[in-house]
Enzyme design. Structure first.
Site, PDB file in Angstrom:
ATOM      1  N   GLN A  11       0.811  -1.217   0.000  1.00 30.83           N
ATOM      2  CA  GLN A  11       0.000   0.000   0.000  1.00 30.83           C
ATOM      3  C   GLN A  11       0.844   1.267   0.000  1.00 30.83           C
ATOM      4  O   GLN A  11       0.603   2.185  -0.777  1.00 30.83           O
ATOM      5  CB  GLN A  11      -0.935   0.010   1.209  1.00 30.83           C
ATOM      6  N   GLU A  71      -3.280  -7.675  -1.741  1.00 29.36           N
ATOM      7  CA  GLU A  71      -4.739  -7.592  -1.677  1.00 29.36           C
ATOM      8  C   GLU A  71      -5.214  -6.506  -2.630  1.00 29.36           C
ATOM      9  O   GLU A  71      -4.474  -5.584  -2.962  1.00 29.36           O
ATOM     10  CB  GLU A  71      -5.197  -7.363  -0.240  1.00 29.36           C
ATOM     11  N   SER A 140       7.144   0.284   1.835  1.00 32.49           N
ATOM     12  CA  SER A 140       7.348   0.680   3.224  1.00 32.49           C
ATOM     13  C   SER A 140       7.701  -0.605   3.954  1.00 32.49           C
ATOM     14  O   SER A 140       7.253  -1.678   3.559  1.00 32.49           O
ATOM     15  CB  SER A 140       6.083   1.284   3.804  1.00 32.49           C
ATOM     16  N   GLY A 144       3.360  -5.757   5.939  1.00 30.86           N
ATOM     17  CA  GLY A 144       3.759  -7.117   5.594  1.00 30.86           C
ATOM     18  C   GLY A 144       4.156  -7.239   4.137  1.00 30.86           C
ATOM     19  O   GLY A 144       5.155  -7.866   3.801  1.00 30.86           O
ATOM     20  N   THR A 145       3.371  -6.612   3.248  1.00 29.28           N
ATOM     21  CA  THR A 145       3.640  -6.763   1.817  1.00 29.28           C
ATOM     22  C   THR A 145       4.900  -6.012   1.421  1.00 29.28           C
ATOM     23  O   THR A 145       5.797  -6.565   0.796  1.00 29.28           O
ATOM     24  CB  THR A 145       2.454  -6.246   0.979  1.00 29.28           C
ATOM     25  N   GLU A 254      25.580   6.934 -11.113  1.00 26.83           N
ATOM     26  CA  GLU A 254      26.421   7.986 -10.558  1.00 26.83           C
ATOM     27  C   GLU A 254      26.119   8.231  -9.086  1.00 26.83           C
ATOM     28  O   GLU A 254      26.997   8.567  -8.313  1.00 26.83           O
ATOM     29  CB  GLU A 254      26.195   9.289 -11.333  1.00 26.83           C
TER      30      GLU A 254
END
Length: 449
Positions: A11, A71, A140, A144-145, A254
């Protein structure tokens, strides 16, 4: 062409992605349906924006991006949103059940069912490139994902595209604000693989960006949209030189060469200036010297840590708009004379500068003012270790009681992985500590490192 493929996982990654593509489309004058009135040549073309967009025979511009989530709800918003016609349906990949804030579900049980499909889609995008430069991965690490599937994907990308650079834009848990109880577990397990499988990771933190929105933009209650638009400006400035022509262009590789002194020490701090609301901008001059100074203000850092407590190892300043090298050199010379900004003694020059003549664009109805010149700073500072030590401390408190561990073990993880990841982070903190230590005269040469 030097193309770049963006991968948005979970998300957080997807919502930052939405803000980024909205901004890229505005910057290049691409409409939400992918048409670009200003671009007269149909098909390929050697335009600079083709690093981020591919062009179909019908003259439609399609982002080189993949959105993945375990999801459907967040990706469904993209499928029905303003930019639904911009993306190819195959670029939006969603599963049926989410990772439930559990790294093990994202990495082992549910993630592994979807990861091959993702790699297929990425392979299709890569085959469509003439000279793929690397990947930008947005995720993030609190959930979990983003943490589980994100790190699984990075591991697989290392296998399939070993030599290509991978830049991560990673949202780390904030010191005070928390969205999940198990954030420390997820982020430490995930950082364990980020250490090995990303070349540069830019750390972002919601709390730091909230504070910037409150303080500089006078938004009383910032939403994720406000935050993401700010992050999008940073990412846009970083990639501006890939998408427009400028005086001092900077390639993805670079960054790596100039910012990463040792392979493990690749977690970057970013800041952007001027972050200013339209009402204020009207009354301020915002010279190159001013924006350069404010980029170094601890309060403008996009992760919660204080660069005054650490030393800079390297620093990359990406200017855009009405900026000439002479002003830049003058303002950097001033920065170097300041005692508050300390560089490690083994890196005397420390600055990489990019200048791009395309001024920054703002989203209509957004919070930022349209300015003539802006700067984005990505710096490698030993202060970022504060972020890790904070997380490690929270991890230790929970892990000492083995709290919540059964959820991870139940999904096929072994307890040993926790301690392995934790030891890796302890070693990382140590690495940062050693890098900042003054080298004594004469002994630095023999020690070989």
């Amino acid at each position: 062409m030097r193309e770049v493929i963006s991968i948005h996982v979970g998300q957080g990654g997807i919502q930052v992605g939405n803000a980024c593509w909205e901004l890229f489309c505005l910057e290049h004058g691409i409409q939400p349906d992918g048409q670009m009135p200003s671009d007269k040549t149909i098909g390929g073309g050697d335009d600079a924006f083709n690093t981020f967009f591919s062009e179909t025979g019908a003259g439609k511009h399609v982002p080189r991006a993949v959105f993945l989530d375990l999801e459907p709800t967040v990706i469904d918003e993209v499928r029905t949103g303003t930019y639904r016609q911009l993306f190819h349906p195959e670029q939006l990949i969603s599963g049926k059940e989410d990772a439930a804030n559990n790294f093990a579900r994202g990495h082992y049980t549910i993630g592994k069912e979807i990861v091959d499909l993702c790699l297929d889609r990425i392979r299709k995008l890569a085959d469509n490139c003439t000279g793929l430069q690397g990947f930008l991965v947005f995720n993030s690490v609190g959930g979990g994902t983003g943490s589980g599937l994100g790190s699984l994907l990075l591991e697989r990308l290392s296998v399939d595209y070993g030599k290509k650079s991978k830049l991560g834009f990673t949202i780390y848990p904030s010191p005070q604000v928390s969205t999940a109880v198990v954030e420390p577990y997820n982020s430490i397990l995930s950082t364990h693989s980020l250490l090995e499988h990303t070349d540069v990771a830019v750390m972002l933190d919601n709390e730091a960006i909230y504070d910037i929105c409150r303080r500089n933009l006078d938004i009383e209650r910032p939403t994720y949209t406000n935050l993401n638009r700010l992050i999008a400006q940073v990412i846009s400035s970083l990639t501006a030189s890939l998408r427009f022509d400028g005086a001092l262009n900077v390639d993805i590789t670079e960054f790596q060469t100039n910012l990463v002194p040792y392979p493990r020490i690749h977690f970057m701090l970013s800041s952007y200036a001027p972050i200013i609301s339209a009402e204020k901008a009207y009354h301020e001059q915002l010279s190159v010297a001013e924006i350069t100074n404010s980029a170094f203000e601890p309060a403008n850092m996009m992760a919660k840590c204080d660069p005054r407590h650490g030393k800079y190892m390297a620093c990359s300043m990406m200017y855009r708009g009405d900026v000439v090298p002479k002003d830049v050199n003058a303002s950097i010379a001033t920065i170097k004379t300041k005692r508050t900004i300390q560089f490690v003694d083994w890196c005397p020059t420390g600055f990489k500068v990019g200048i791009n003549y395309q001024p920054s664009t703002v989203v209509p109805g957004g919070d930022l003012a349209k300015v003539m010149r802006a700067v984005c700073m990505i710096s490698n500072s030993t202060a970022i270790a504060e972020v890790f030590s904070r997380l490690d401390h929270k991890f230790d408190l929970m892990y000492a009681k083995r709290a919540f561990v059964h959820w991870y073990v139940g999904e096929g993880m072994e307890e040993g992985e926790f301690s392995e990841a934790r030891e890796d982070l302890a070693a990382l903190e140590k690495d940062y500590e050693e890098v900042g230590i003054e080298t004594a005269e004469g002994e630095g040469e023999e020690e070989g490192y």
